[in-house]
Write an enzyme that holds these catalytic residues in place. Structure first.
Site, PDB file in Angstrom:
ATOM      1  N   THR A 101       0.853  -1.185   0.000  1.00  0.00           N
ATOM      2  CA  THR A 101       0.000   0.000   0.000  1.00  0.00           C
ATOM      3  C   THR A 101       0.887   1.232   0.000  1.00  0.00           C
ATOM      4  O   THR A 101       2.047   1.155   0.372  1.00  0.00           O
ATOM      5  CB  THR A 101      -0.885   0.040   1.272  1.00  0.00           C
ATOM      6  OG1 THR A 101      -1.536  -1.211   1.456  1.00  0.00           O
ATOM      7  CG2 THR A 101      -1.926   1.124   1.215  1.00  0.00           C
TER       8      THR A 101
ATOM      9  N   GLY B 226      -1.874  -3.530   5.075  1.00  0.00           N
ATOM     10  CA  GLY B 226      -3.067  -4.330   5.298  1.00  0.00           C
ATOM     11  C   GLY B 226      -3.591  -4.370   6.717  1.00  0.00           C
ATOM     12  O   GLY B 226      -4.178  -3.426   7.249  1.00  0.00           O
TER      13      GLY B 226
END
Length: 526
Positions: A340, A423
């Protein structure tokens, strides 16, 4: 300890210094926070390819000073029309890598268009120009990108189109070598020239759909053409005078609010930062929020999610009563990906953008779609094939999403913008850095730099663990183990803890920016 970046009017933070520099450049050219945020996002898709890309999704929280309102944009994709459990007959789960894992439409480019068209000032092509430059002319391979490329070389080697870009000559490029992506540059130029629809209806869409059709993929040209993201009302809660904003489901954002509202029931003025009690309370509060997340989180268009109850203060108080300082609760969670990129921008007019984007696992599906240069996400592999599961695979459905950009306001104006890569670790790290700023008066850089932890399974592991950086100290680690945690000592500044960024407006009105020493980040303010 590194000092935060300071700015009297503007601040840009991201986990890669080149993306942050591009955002600053756009602001200097007369763009606003929304222009700069899209530029940063596009650059991250180029210079942070192991963590994000235009074949992935994004979520955006925006504050425009004229509106005086926090708004959200859900730029996550839905499962294709042909994505049914029957297509995975005989399998226990959707493949985590390869063409079979590319189940959902990439929402990233739609998110750029939505934010820019609603609020941007500069021309679309100007905003994408830095990303095109980095893709075409190249940039220095960082140690982080090299390490991830080496670790996942077996995934990248499985698809010739992917290997040609990331493993030239059969092996990763070395740190500081010039990494170019000419195919990505061509794709970005087409998007800059023809706009959003180039990705979903133009030659780029045709290239993606054709490649997937030839290799047994599920996404079709119709799936791409019919995709639309949506502006949504953020969910909100509060913590010690701050109004907390997060994205609504299908984002796990409500876990970040739930955890803080549980912790509000404890007197942190009597709890030393970095003590056993501090870590135990934060860990257990997030674990309790995960229990409800795993029970309810999916696409709200397909299921009822009791947000009013989950976000209520009374529910938070009842959950806080379940937290034991002497004992770790026994729980389990579904494995979640870790790739991410979070970033944030504030401009001189007071506009603010907090956003996050991802391919799900490192390098996503591992599949580059033909000659587009686009790595496709594997976010849809998180769907369940169990027909009774709340997050079961259904055509047109958005999956449970870990992405959760955050924004906190005081007196109706943005006070803290924060978020992180990682996550399962996102609500945990958000809880750490926010309590450190709100309860202990730390600046963003210190809050991010202090030791961190991550509880729960990551996608590559089969057992529960509480990973804690060694800097916490053996005495604290021993107490956590005695309480029943499966403690594993992690390296100081271990990358598994995520790459966080934050912006805070201090009591004197200055902007403070912090980026993670575990990342290649940069913070620019003036």
């Amino acid at each position: 300890m590194k000092q935060p970046a300071f700015g009297s009017e503007t601040m840009v933070v991201s986990p890669h210094y080149l993306a942050s520099a591009a955002g600053a450049r756009i602001l200097e050219q007369g763009g606003n926070a929304f222009d700069a945020a899209v530029a940063v996002s596009a650059c991250l898709a180029v210079v942070y390819p192991h963590m994000t890309g235009i074949g992935g999704d994004s979520f955006w929280l925006t504050y425009h000073q004229d509106d005086g309102t926090v708004r959200g944009y859900n730029a996550s994709g839905r499962a294709g029309y042909e994505a049914t459990p029957d297509r995975y007959a005989g399998l226990a789960s959707i493949p985590r890598r390869g063409v079979g894992s590319a189940v959902t439409v990439p929402g990233m480019v739609d998110g750029w268009h939505a934010v820019h068209s609603r609020y941007g000032k500069l021309a679309w092509g100007e905003v994408l120009a830095p990303a095109i430059q980095y893709a075409e002319k190249g940039f220095p391979m960082t140690q982080d990108q090299f390490a991830n490329t080496a670790q996942y070389a077996h995934v990248l080697a499985a698809t010739p189109e992917t290997a040609a870009i990331y493993l030239p000559g059969g092996s990763p490029m070395q740190p500081n070598e010039r990494f170019r992506q000419p195919a990505m540059a061509r794709t970005l130029r087409r998007i800059a020239t023809h706009g959003r629809d180039e990705f979903y209806k133009g030659d780029t869409a045709a290239g993606i759909a054709s490649f997937l059709s030839k290799h047994g993929g599920l996404l079709t040209a119709d799936d791409l053409a019919d995709h639309e993201g949506e502006w949504v009302e953020p969910i909100h809660g509060s913590y010690r005078g701050h109004t907390l904003y997060q994205m609504p489901p299908n984002s796990q954002g409500f876990t970040g609010i739930m955890a803080l509202q549980m912790l509000e029931n404890f007197d942190f003025s009597a709890i030393e930062h970095g003590s056993y009690d501090y870590y135990q309370l934060c860990i257990e509060a997030v674990k309790l929020s995960f229990r409800d997340r795993d029970a309810y989180l999916t696409d709200p268009a397909f299921a009822s999610i009791p947000l009013e109850r989950l976000l209520s203060k009374s529910y938070a108080a009842s959950l806080s009563g379940l937290i034991r300082l002497d004992r770790a609760a026994s729980m389990d969670t579904q494995p979640a990906g870790s790739d991410t990129a979070y970033a944030a921008v504030v401009d001189r007019e007071g506009n603010a953008v907090s956003f996050i984007q991802s391919l799900y696992f490192e390098f996503g599906s591992g599949v580059v779609a033909g000659d587009t240069g686009i790595l496709l996400q594997n976010r849809g592999s998180f769907f369940s094939l169990d027909p009774e599961h709340v997050n079961r695979l259904q055509p047109g459905k958005r999956t449970f999403h870990t992405l959760m950009p955050a924004m906190a306001c005081v007196d109706g104006k943005p006070s803290i913008l924060y978020g992180t890569q990682g996550g399962e670790g996102q609500p945990q790290t958000q809880t750490a850095i926010f309590t450190r700023m709100a309860d202990y008066g730390m600046d963003p850089q210190q809050a991010i730099t202090e030791p961190r932890w991550i509880w729960g399974r990551t996608w590559g592991e089969l057992t529960q663990e509480l990973k804690v950086e060694a800097r916490v100290g053996d005495d604290i680690l021993s107490k956590l183990a005695d309480a029943g945690h499966m403690v594993r000592k992690a390296a100081p500044f271990d990358g598994i803890m995520g790459h966080a960024c934050a912006i805070r407006r201090d009591a004197n009105g200055f902007l403070q920016g912090g980026v993670d020493p575990r990342s290649d980040g940069g913070a620019f303010g003036w």
